[in-house]
Design a protein around this motif. Structure first.
Motif, PDB file in Angstrom:
ATOM      1  N   LYS A  45       0.812  -1.225   0.000  1.00 15.90           N
ATOM      2  CA  LYS A  45       0.000   0.000   0.000  1.00 15.90           C
ATOM      3  C   LYS A  45       0.843   1.272   0.000  1.00 15.90           C
ATOM      4  O   LYS A  45       0.450   2.302   0.552  1.00 15.90           O
ATOM      5  N   SER A  46       1.997   1.226  -0.650  1.00 16.12           N
ATOM      6  CA  SER A  46       2.850   2.408  -0.704  1.00 16.12           C
ATOM      7  C   SER A  46       2.699   3.171  -2.019  1.00 16.12           C
ATOM      8  O   SER A  46       3.260   4.251  -2.160  1.00 16.12           O
ATOM      9  N   PHE A  47       1.952   2.634  -2.968  1.00 12.93           N
ATOM     10  CA  PHE A  47       1.793   3.293  -4.262  1.00 12.93           C
ATOM     11  C   PHE A  47       1.207   4.686  -4.095  1.00 12.93           C
ATOM     12  O   PHE A  47       1.651   5.627  -4.725  1.00 12.93           O
ATOM     13  N   ARG A  48       0.221   4.827  -3.222  1.00 15.86           N
ATOM     14  CA  ARG A  48      -0.454   6.124  -3.040  1.00 15.86           C
ATOM     15  C   ARG A  48       0.473   7.198  -2.509  1.00 15.86           C
ATOM     16  O   ARG A  48       0.238   8.375  -2.718  1.00 15.86           O
ATOM     17  N   PHE A  49       1.534   6.809  -1.813  1.00 17.04           N
ATOM     18  CA  PHE A  49       2.469   7.788  -1.271  1.00 17.04           C
ATOM     19  C   PHE A  49       3.641   8.052  -2.215  1.00 17.04           C
ATOM     20  O   PHE A  49       4.091   9.180  -2.346  1.00 17.04           O
ATOM     21  N   LEU A  50       4.133   7.006  -2.864  1.00 18.81           N
ATOM     22  CA  LEU A  50       5.290   7.154  -3.739  1.00 18.81           C
ATOM     23  C   LEU A  50       4.961   7.766  -5.091  1.00 18.81           C
ATOM     24  O   LEU A  50       5.835   8.338  -5.735  1.00 18.81           O
ATOM     25  N   CYS A  51       3.735   7.654  -5.542  1.00 16.86           N
ATOM     26  CA  CYS A  51       3.416   8.137  -6.887  1.00 16.86           C
ATOM     27  C   CYS A  51       3.600   9.641  -6.999  1.00 16.86           C
ATOM     28  O   CYS A  51       3.875  10.155  -8.088  1.00 16.86           O
TER      29      CYS A  51
END
Length: 93
Positions: A45-51
């Motif tokens: 669930k890190s996509f939302r932060f790294l994008c």
């Protein structure tokens, strides 16, 4: 020979057509994250932060490349768990 060039051209056109959509932009961000974190991924669930780090001002869909997930299960698994998580999932199936 000419038929091969036409098929290659069709594949390239299809790829560009998909890439120039909002979903295609999510896919490209997921692949960029995967290219930076190949082995173990960037974390669940890190996509939302790294994008946000991969959303550049000069890109066509600036501000809309981010989402909570990349809208494709394969790209999500690759970007968040890397090759290790992807192989584990394939072995599990």
């Amino acid at each position: 020979m000419n038929r091969i060039k036409q098929e290659d051209n069709l594949i390239v056109k299809s790829y560009l057509l998909i890439l120039n959509t909002y979903w295609g932009q999510h896919y490209s961000v997921a692949l960029e994250i995967f290219s930076d974190h190949k082995i173990f991924g960037s974390g669940i669930k890190s996509f939302r932060f790294l994008c946000n780090e991969y959303d550049k001002e000069y890109q066509k869909y600036y501000g809309s490349r981010c989402s909570t997930h990349p809208h494709n299960l394969v790209f999500e698994i690759l970007s968040e768990t890397g090759i290790f998580g992807f192989i584990f999932l394939i072995l599990l199936i």
